[in-house]
Design an enzyme around this catalytic site. Structure first.
Site, PDB file in Angstrom:
ATOM      1  N   TYR A  35      20.959  60.336 -61.753  1.00  0.00           N
ATOM      2  CA  TYR A  35      22.407  60.158 -61.625  1.00  0.00           C
ATOM      3  C   TYR A  35      23.028  59.998 -63.010  1.00  0.00           C
ATOM      4  O   TYR A  35      24.033  60.640 -63.351  1.00  0.00           O
ATOM      5  CB  TYR A  35      22.701  58.936 -60.749  1.00  0.00           C
ATOM      6  CG  TYR A  35      24.169  58.632 -60.602  1.00  0.00           C
ATOM      7  CD1 TYR A  35      24.921  59.211 -59.588  1.00  0.00           C
ATOM      8  CD2 TYR A  35      24.816  57.772 -61.502  1.00  0.00           C
ATOM      9  CE1 TYR A  35      26.281  58.949 -59.462  1.00  0.00           C
ATOM     10  CE2 TYR A  35      26.170  57.506 -61.378  1.00  0.00           C
ATOM     11  CZ  TYR A  35      26.900  58.099 -60.364  1.00  0.00           C
ATOM     12  OH  TYR A  35      28.242  57.840 -60.250  1.00  0.00           O
ATOM     13  N   GLU A 113      34.535  43.524 -35.197  1.00  0.00           N
ATOM     14  CA  GLU A 113      34.104  43.658 -36.602  1.00  0.00           C
ATOM     15  C   GLU A 113      33.958  42.275 -37.216  1.00  0.00           C
ATOM     16  O   GLU A 113      34.626  41.344 -36.801  1.00  0.00           O
ATOM     17  CB  GLU A 113      35.202  44.337 -37.452  1.00  0.00           C
ATOM     18  CG  GLU A 113      35.625  45.652 -36.984  1.00  0.00           C
ATOM     19  CD  GLU A 113      36.866  46.172 -37.719  1.00  0.00           C
ATOM     20  OE1 GLU A 113      37.661  45.380 -38.266  1.00  0.00           O
ATOM     21  OE2 GLU A 113      37.017  47.382 -37.730  1.00  0.00           O
ATOM     22  N   LYS A 115      34.850  39.431 -39.898  1.00  0.00           N
ATOM     23  CA  LYS A 115      36.033  39.122 -40.700  1.00  0.00           C
ATOM     24  C   LYS A 115      35.528  38.765 -42.095  1.00  0.00           C
ATOM     25  O   LYS A 115      34.964  37.684 -42.300  1.00  0.00           O
ATOM     26  CB  LYS A 115      36.812  37.970 -40.075  1.00  0.00           C
ATOM     27  CG  LYS A 115      38.107  37.670 -40.794  1.00  0.00           C
ATOM     28  CD  LYS A 115      38.928  36.676 -39.984  1.00  0.00           C
ATOM     29  CE  LYS A 115      40.300  36.437 -40.565  1.00  0.00           C
ATOM     30  NZ  LYS A 115      40.288  35.871 -41.901  1.00  0.00           N
ATOM     31  N   ASP A 117      35.396  37.695 -45.926  1.00  0.00           N
ATOM     32  CA  ASP A 117      36.151  36.686 -46.657  1.00  0.00           C
ATOM     33  C   ASP A 117      36.414  37.204 -48.072  1.00  0.00           C
ATOM     34  O   ASP A 117      35.634  36.990 -48.993  1.00  0.00           O
ATOM     35  CB  ASP A 117      35.344  35.385 -46.698  1.00  0.00           C
ATOM     36  CG  ASP A 117      36.250  34.194 -46.882  1.00  0.00           C
ATOM     37  OD1 ASP A 117      37.478  34.389 -46.906  1.00  0.00           O
ATOM     38  OD2 ASP A 117      35.728  33.080 -47.007  1.00  0.00           O
ATOM     39  N   GLU A 173      39.328  45.019 -46.950  1.00  0.00           N
ATOM     40  CA  GLU A 173      39.072  43.793 -47.688  1.00  0.00           C
ATOM     41  C   GLU A 173      38.217  44.115 -48.920  1.00  0.00           C
ATOM     42  O   GLU A 173      37.204  44.811 -48.796  1.00  0.00           O
ATOM     43  CB  GLU A 173      38.303  42.840 -46.754  1.00  0.00           C
ATOM     44  CG  GLU A 173      38.382  41.401 -47.125  1.00  0.00           C
ATOM     45  CD  GLU A 173      39.644  40.694 -46.594  1.00  0.00           C
ATOM     46  OE1 GLU A 173      40.580  41.366 -46.108  1.00  0.00           O
ATOM     47  OE2 GLU A 173      39.677  39.459 -46.699  1.00  0.00           O
ATOM     48  N   TYR A 225      39.273  48.243 -42.659  1.00  0.00           N
ATOM     49  CA  TYR A 225      39.415  47.803 -41.271  1.00  0.00           C
ATOM     50  C   TYR A 225      40.701  48.288 -40.608  1.00  0.00           C
ATOM     51  O   TYR A 225      41.023  47.846 -39.519  1.00  0.00           O
ATOM     52  CB  TYR A 225      39.284  46.285 -41.151  1.00  0.00           C
ATOM     53  CG  TYR A 225      40.239  45.490 -42.019  1.00  0.00           C
ATOM     54  CD1 TYR A 225      41.611  45.532 -41.809  1.00  0.00           C
ATOM     55  CD2 TYR A 225      39.744  44.682 -43.031  1.00  0.00           C
ATOM     56  CE1 TYR A 225      42.479  44.803 -42.599  1.00  0.00           C
ATOM     57  CE2 TYR A 225      40.603  43.941 -43.835  1.00  0.00           C
ATOM     58  CZ  TYR A 225      41.974  44.015 -43.604  1.00  0.00           C
ATOM     59  OH  TYR A 225      42.832  43.294 -44.386  1.00  0.00           O
ATOM     60  N   LYS A 314      37.151  32.493 -35.395  1.00  0.00           N
ATOM     61  CA  LYS A 314      36.601  31.883 -36.608  1.00  0.00           C
ATOM     62  C   LYS A 314      35.270  31.194 -36.318  1.00  0.00           C
ATOM     63  O   LYS A 314      35.087  30.594 -35.258  1.00  0.00           O
ATOM     64  CB  LYS A 314      37.592  30.847 -37.173  1.00  0.00           C
ATOM     65  CG  LYS A 314      38.937  31.439 -37.576  1.00  0.00           C
ATOM     66  CD  LYS A 314      38.847  32.413 -38.731  1.00  0.00           C
ATOM     67  CE  LYS A 314      38.926  31.764 -40.078  1.00  0.00           C
ATOM     68  NZ  LYS A 314      40.210  31.230 -40.458  1.00  0.00           N
ATOM     69  N   CYS A 408      13.346  -0.558 -59.825  1.00  0.00           N
ATOM     70  CA  CYS A 408      13.292  -0.019 -58.453  1.00  0.00           C
ATOM     71  C   CYS A 408      14.235  -0.818 -57.549  1.00  0.00           C
ATOM     72  O   CYS A 408      14.142  -2.048 -57.483  1.00  0.00           O
ATOM     73  CB  CYS A 408      11.866  -0.077 -57.920  1.00  0.00           C
ATOM     74  SG  CYS A 408      11.786   0.351 -56.169  1.00  0.00           S
ATOM     75  N   CYS A 411      11.725  -2.745 -54.890  1.00  0.00           N
ATOM     76  CA  CYS A 411      10.721  -3.755 -55.247  1.00  0.00           C
ATOM     77  C   CYS A 411      10.907  -4.304 -56.662  1.00  0.00           C
ATOM     78  O   CYS A 411      10.126  -5.133 -57.113  1.00  0.00           O
ATOM     79  CB  CYS A 411       9.317  -3.184 -55.094  1.00  0.00           C
ATOM     80  SG  CYS A 411       8.905  -1.996 -56.376  1.00  0.00           S
ATOM     81  N   CYS A 426       9.574   4.957 -59.214  1.00  0.00           N
ATOM     82  CA  CYS A 426       9.213   3.541 -59.197  1.00  0.00           C
ATOM     83  C   CYS A 426       7.728   3.452 -59.530  1.00  0.00           C
ATOM     84  O   CYS A 426       6.912   4.207 -59.006  1.00  0.00           O
ATOM     85  CB  CYS A 426       9.482   2.988 -57.801  1.00  0.00           C
ATOM     86  SG  CYS A 426       8.564   1.481 -57.458  1.00  0.00           S
ATOM     87  N   CYS A 432       5.173  -1.334 -53.568  1.00  0.00           N
ATOM     88  CA  CYS A 432       6.601  -1.175 -53.270  1.00  0.00           C
ATOM     89  C   CYS A 432       6.732  -0.891 -51.773  1.00  0.00           C
ATOM     90  O   CYS A 432       6.141   0.071 -51.261  1.00  0.00           O
ATOM     91  CB  CYS A 432       7.180  -0.007 -54.079  1.00  0.00           C
ATOM     92  SG  CYS A 432       8.856   0.436 -53.582  1.00  0.00           S
TER      93      CYS A 432
END
Ligand code: IVH
Length: 675
Positions: A35, A113, A115, A117, A173, A225, A314, A408, A411, A426, A432
């Site tokens: 390419y 379809e 949606k 974002d 979109e 869309y 949604k 700690c 303890c 610790c 502990c």
């Protein structure tokens, strides 16, 4: 000999065709290098003959000189918004309203379809040529972003194929796929620049560039869309047909576009897509359902800003804002001290979240987090909720820095932090109580000694009453110690004593796992048991011998050795054996005795003759690795009834598939009993 202009035109057509295969159909037709050669050839010809350069040449996408500002664009047809449905009930109400308006039509065909974002855009084509790209803006006036949209490879500069109308406005979109977004942010951080908050903001920021050369470096895509203006041609009768027509003219459309019948069809599409949502390479925040036939759309018309013929369903939000009430420090089994944010409860990703791990102090500094800050919580799929960022603008005046404890928090022992490691620990070890509780939980857990009934609350109570100082004390517990504790009656105490007694009969692999040695998980414990055959050989093994065990690298070998040279650990091991913990003797299995060494197996479907854990254990005993997903590296798939996509993938890759009977025969042939 062909003349230059013909050669240029042929090259352009050829490159456009490869672009289409690569960006629209996701099926590259030639290697990238080939390419690039075609592209360079076209560039060279155009350089020698600048009089032939035209706007729709693929060489003209790279970005022109910066513009001085964005011009306003009046949309000939308003770009509307969508009404939202948040539940199955909302969706059924929408469908009912549609049918009522369509004279009680029984079942409406809907186009479904995802949606996406991203950012809504309009692309205007005249006589097949892209003449303008614009943002949606307020729906009637947008901004001219032609210089930027021209750099997006999935947007055709010239339409291809038959029946191209005189004027065509395509809507869709522009978005940034997750992988491109992550790479962009990594590059930004490496250069000391600010990262984008999410892919949508990154897409918006990229389209708002005055200099298209910057946009050209951003990984943007466009998915169509809808159609706005259409004249001088034959418009299809339905949404799905229009989308397919746009696809033939050179546009990307959703591969999940589907035609279904009625609300039930929409809802089952919703359920399928909800499962897929987190595996998609781009973010979607819901689905869109549209009455498919334009004639019916026209009958339904609009209400103010929404069409009556479409609705967005949604998904539950995966990001929400809440406030950090405090930061507490938890001590884990290996002493690791982990800051945890206590949050004002917030519903996100389908559950209520009130805690989120902050991992370590480096993470707190990275976030710049203070107590009482407002933060964005992200929870997607089944993953652990994460604090993704602080909303600095909302920082209250009394927000306080997070202070790491000096000792700690449980303890009071000293805290150790190895230089270069993010985690502080610790130093108290099993003295502990927090570490002791975690060690006991691990010892009693299902995959370790499997002591049914010895759960988190009970362990806490027994440690707090000083009845459990080490795991060996479990075997000294008596009925009277347990009965009478919170929610423990005589019967539960009897059951627990019986479960403790039962746990004494175990396997070497489980026993090694239950000791809770750092980084020694089930598979490593099994490998240690198989290779060394008995416990004393593991205890005495040198780091070098340990390194020969599958899955054991230098770090793990060091942890194992460190564990077994400590007298208090050896005392516990002896006490456990003296209390009666035992396992069947194993033949030491040197590596050559593992006939399936490093073979990768996948288990799928229901196994009826043994549990999945058993099947996994037996395969690991023979040296195989058991993986959760099928890939080219898989050697064999064991498929029980109900096997689905993993079986299909194995078949498509030509991987050996065994049913359960064949699998049992295989085990038997290697001398491993089936159950
Ligand atoms: S149709 C009149 N379909 O959602 C119908 N919109 O709230 C107009 N969006 O501004 C929109 N994916 O940016 C439609 N498959 C899709 C969509 C979609 C994303 C966005 C679009 C629009 C907003 C509507």
């Amino acid at each position: 000999m062909v003349d230059v202009i013909t050669e240029i035109k042929q090259l352009r057509a050829e490159i456009d065709q490869h672009n289409y295969r690569y960006h629209i159909q996701d099926e590259p037709s030639i290697p990238d290098a080939e390419y690039d050669r075609l592209f360079q050839k076209l560039q060279a010809l155009e350089k020698d003959h600048p009089e032939y350069i035209s706007d729709d040449s693929p060489t003209q996408r790279v970005g022109s000189a910066p513009i001085s500002g964005f011009e306003e664009v009046q949309h000939e047809m308003s770009m509307l918004s969508l009404d939202n449905a948040f539940s199955e009930e909302d969706l059924r109400d929408f469908d009912r309203r549609v049918r009522e308006r369509l004279d009680g039509l029984l079942e409406v065909p809907y186009a479904c379809e995802p949606k996406l974002d991203g950012i809504a855009v309009s692309l205007m084509y005249e006589n097949g040529e892209l003449i303008r790209g614009a943002t949606r803006g307020d729906g009637s006036t947008g901004e001219n972003i032609t210089h930027n949209v021209r750099t997006i490879p999935s947007i055709p500069l010239r339409l291809m194929g038959e029946g191209i109308p005189n004027r065509l406005e395509v809507r869709g979109e522009i978005y940034m796929p997750k992988a491109g977004f992550n790479a962009l942010n990594e590059r930004a951080l490496a250069k000391g620049e600010k990262a984008f908050v999410n892919p949508r903001n990154a897409a918006a920021g990229s389209l708002r560039q005055l200099d298209a050369r910057i946009t050209a470096t951003r990984p943007l895509e466009m998915c169509c869309y809808g159609i706005g203006v259409f004249s001088g041609g034959e418009m299809p009768d339905t949404h799905v047909d229009s989308m397919q027509q746009l696809n033939r003219w050179g546009f990307k459309i959703s591969r999940y576009l589907e035609l279904v019948e009625g609300a039930q069809g929409c809802f089952s599409y919703y359920q399928r897509m909800a499962e897929l949502r987190n595996t998609l390479p781009y973010e979607i925040d819901g689905l869109v359902f549209k009455v498919d036939e334009y004639q019916l759309q026209k009958q339904l018309g609009f209400v103010s800003r929404y069409p009556r013929w479409a609705i967005a369903h949604k998904f539950p939000a995966q990001e929400e804002m809440t406030q950090v009430e405090s930061v507490e420090f938890q001590v884990g089994r290996t002493g690791a001290i982990t800051p945890v944010a206590r949050l004002k409860p917030v519903f996100v990703g389908g559950v209520t979240v009130s805690n989120a791990t902050l991992h370590n102090m480096d993470e707190i500094s990275r976030l710049g987090l203070r107590v009482k800050d407002w933060v964005i919580i992200h929870r997607a799929g089944e993953v652990i909720p994460k604090v993704v960022r602080v909303v600095v603008d909302k920082r209250p005046v009394d927000a306080e820095d997070v202070c790491f404890p000096q000792s700690c928090p449980v303890c009071d022992s000293d805290i150790e932090k190895i230089a270069g490691e993010a985690i502080a620990r610790c130093s108290g070890g099993l003295s502990c109580s927090a570490q002791r509780k975690e060690a006991l939980r691990h010892y009693a857990s299902r995959k370790a000694m499997n002591i049914d009934g010895l759960g988190e609350k009970l362990i806490d109570a027994l440690v707090d009453k000083e009845l459990l100082k080490s795991v060996a004390d479990i075997y000294l517990l008596q009925h009277k110690d347990i009965a009478g504790l919170d929610r423990m009656g005589d019967k539960s105490a009897d059951n627990l004593i019986a479960a403790i007694e039962n746990s004494k009969s175990t396997t070497l692999a489980r026993f090694i796992y239950s000791l809770g040695i750092r980084e020694v998980g089930e598979a490593t414990a099994r490998n240690l048991a198989n290779v060394f055959g008995d416990l004393s050989a593991v205890v005495e093994a040198s780091e070098e011998q340990l390194l020969a065990v599958p899955d054991v690298g230098e770090v793990v070998a060091h942890y194992i050795k460190t564990f077994f040279v400590q007298v208090h650990n050896l005392d516990v091991v002896t006490a456990l054996q003296e209390a009666g913990v035992h396992w069947p003797k194993l033949e030491s299995n040197n590596l050559e005795n593992q006939p399936l060494l490093n073979k990768v197996y996948v288990l799928t479907g229901t196994l009826e003759l043994m549990s999945r854990d058993d099947a996994k254990g037996k395969l690991q005993q023979l040296g195989a690795k058991v993986s959760g997903s099928v890939s080219k590296k898989t050697d064999c798939v064991v498929a029980g009834p109900g096997a689905g996509s993993k079986l299909a993938k194995a078949e498509s890759l030509g991987i050996l598939v065994l049913d359960e009977n064949a699998f049992v025969s295989l085990l038997v042939s290697y001398g491993v009993a089936a159950s």
